[in-house]
Design a protein around this motif. Structure first.
Motif, short mmCIF file in Angstrom:
data_model
loop_
_atom_site.label_atom_id
_atom_site.label_comp_id
_atom_site.label_asym_id
_atom_site.label_seq_id
_atom_site.Cartn_x
_atom_site.Cartn_y
_atom_site.Cartn_z
N LEU A 73 0.67 -1.56 -0.04
CA LEU A 73 0.18 -0.51 0.20
C LEU A 73 1.06 1.01 0.39
O LEU A 73 0.41 2.29 -1.04
CB LEU A 73 -0.84 -0.11 0.80
N TYR A 74 2.30 0.90 1.03
CA TYR A 74 3.16 2.64 0.64
C TYR A 74 3.27 2.23 -0.48
O TYR A 74 3.43 3.78 -0.83
CB TYR A 74 4.11 2.33 1.55
N GLU A 75 3.86 1.53 -1.22
CA GLU A 75 4.79 1.30 -2.20
C GLU A 75 3.76 2.10 -4.11
O GLU A 75 4.24 2.85 -4.81
CB GLU A 75 4.78 0.69 -2.52
N ASN A 76 2.37 1.66 -3.78
CA ASN A 76 0.99 1.83 -4.54
C ASN A 76 0.24 2.50 -4.22
O ASN A 76 0.00 3.78 -4.74
CB ASN A 76 1.09 0.07 -5.13
N GLU A 77 -1.07 2.15 -3.66
CA GLU A 77 -2.67 2.93 -3.29
C GLU A 77 -1.75 3.85 -2.81
O GLU A 77 -2.40 5.27 -2.91
CB GLU A 77 -3.41 1.74 -2.86
N PHE A 78 -1.26 3.75 -1.53
CA PHE A 78 -1.27 5.35 -1.09
C PHE A 78 -0.34 5.99 -1.54
O PHE A 78 -0.79 7.15 -1.63
CB PHE A 78 -1.16 4.63 0.84
N ARG A 79 1.16 5.49 -2.56
CA ARG A 79 1.11 6.99 -3.41
C ARG A 79 0.66 7.05 -3.97
O ARG A 79 1.10 8.96 -4.16
CB ARG A 79 2.49 6.32 -3.28
N GLU A 80 0.03 7.05 -4.27
CA GLU A 80 -1.34 7.58 -5.48
C GLU A 80 -1.71 8.90 -5.33
O GLU A 80 -1.79 10.25 -5.50
CB GLU A 80 -1.77 6.61 -6.24
N ILE A 81 -2.67 8.19 -3.57
CA ILE A 81 -3.19 9.43 -2.86
C ILE A 81 -2.26 10.74 -2.25
O ILE A 81 -2.63 11.82 -3.16
CB ILE A 81 -3.56 8.67 -1.91
N ALA A 82 -0.87 10.21 -1.89
CA ALA A 82 0.28 11.62 -2.43
C ALA A 82 0.07 12.47 -3.07
O ALA A 82 0.41 13.34 -2.65
CB ALA A 82 1.03 10.66 -0.42
N GLN A 83 0.30 11.40 -4.27
CA GLN A 83 0.74 12.17 -5.17
C GLN A 83 -0.65 13.40 -5.55
O GLN A 83 0.03 14.66 -5.91
CB GLN A 83 0.68 11.24 -6.96
N ARG A 84 -1.74 12.92 -5.41
CA ARG A 84 -2.99 13.78 -5.52
C ARG A 84 -2.55 14.15 -5.08
O ARG A 84 -2.93 16.12 -4.48
CB ARG A 84 -4.22 12.76 -5.79
N VAL A 85 -2.42 14.32 -3.80
CA VAL A 85 -2.38 15.29 -2.11
C VAL A 85 -1.22 16.32 -2.83
O VAL A 85 -1.91 17.47 -2.87
CB VAL A 85 -2.37 14.69 -0.63
N PHE A 86 -0.19 15.91 -2.65
CA PHE A 86 0.80 16.88 -3.11
C PHE A 86 0.96 17.51 -4.13
O PHE A 86 2.01 18.54 -4.62
CB PHE A 86 2.20 16.43 -2.63
N GLY A 87 0.44 17.16 -5.41
CA GLY A 87 0.73 17.52 -6.58
C GLY A 87 1.68 18.06 -7.34
O GLY A 87 2.08 18.35 -7.85
N ARG A 88 2.56 16.03 -6.91
CA ARG A 88 4.47 16.16 -7.27
C ARG A 88 4.03 14.50 -7.39
O ARG A 88 3.30 13.60 -6.93
CB ARG A 88 4.95 16.49 -5.95
N ASP A 89 5.15 14.03 -8.34
CA ASP A 89 5.05 12.69 -9.08
C ASP A 89 5.92 12.28 -7.61
O ASP A 89 7.13 13.24 -7.78
CB ASP A 89 6.30 12.17 -10.09
N LEU A 90 5.94 11.49 -7.18
CA LEU A 90 6.81 10.87 -5.90
C LEU A 90 7.32 9.13 -5.76
O LEU A 90 6.63 8.73 -7.04
CB LEU A 90 5.77 10.91 -4.62
N ILE A 91 8.44 9.00 -5.18
CA ILE A 91 9.03 7.90 -4.63
C ILE A 91 8.95 6.91 -2.83
O ILE A 91 8.82 7.84 -2.30
CB ILE A 91 10.13 7.38 -5.42
#
Length: 204
Positions: A73-91
């Protein structure tokens, strides 16, 4: 006050996880977490130098081994939510140890130190309730001046930038426990900046 960028949702209500999933995460942590301590005076700590707080920790290696669903979840679904929240591509963190952890506080007085975060992209999955009666609320303020005390439910997923917002965990009441999974993300293509003493202080 809350950090300038703060977002909260609940992954049970979103259908990503169930209450049973949260319980599996909690039980895996309780079984495999090791004793750890926070020493005041490190680069991100606001506690007195040399002070000590005891807690239990399941680091990123332990999460990947014992709670692989959380790691995914950390690497995939939660990261996708985080990218929408922060407006950045995240790793995810390139160092698995400090990527997704679970912190476990147990018993009356258990708390987590006042500190700042070292990176702008923090996630937090809540695995146990926190309230005024139970303790364990997420506190925001400055120099021990509490301005916000957040009650939380299992399944709450928070994202925030707390590099300039001091925060801590309120002391527990009675025999309650508090488990949360902090998650570090970094901007894709940017140099990762992390204080050299931080991982040593957290993981030994």
């Amino acid at each position: 006050m809350l950090p300038q960028l703060f977002f909260a949702t609940n992954v049970i209500e979103l259908g990503i996880l169930t209450n049973d999933d949260i319980q599996v995460f909690f039980d895996g942590t309780a079984e495999h977490a090791r004793d750890a301590r926070l020493i005041g005076g490190t680069s991100t700590s606001l506690e007195d130098a040399g002070s000590e707080i005891q807690y239990r920790l399941l680091d990123g290696v332990g999460v990947a081994e014992h709670i692989p669903r959380l790691q995914s979840l950390y690497e995939n679904e939660f990261r996708e939510i985080a990218q929408r929240v922060f407006g950045r591509d995240l790793i995810p963190s390139p160092n698995i140890v400090n990527g997704a952890n679970v912190n476990l506080l147990e018993g009356a007085g258990g708390r987590y130190e006042w500190h700042y975060d070292s990176n702008p992209f923090t996630g937090l999955l809540v695995l146990s309730p926190a309230s005024a009666s139970l303790g364990g609320r997420l506190l925001f303020g400055r120099d021990y001046d509490v301005q916000v005390a957040l009650s939380m439910r299992p399944g709450d997923l928070l994202f925030f930038d707390a590099r300039k917002s001091a925060h801590a965990v309120e002391a527990l009441q009675g025999a309650s426990c508090r488990a949360t999974a902090p998650m570090n993300y970094f901007a894709e293509g940017e140099r990762i900046v992390r204080p050299p003493d931080l991982d040593t202080a957290l993981y030994g």
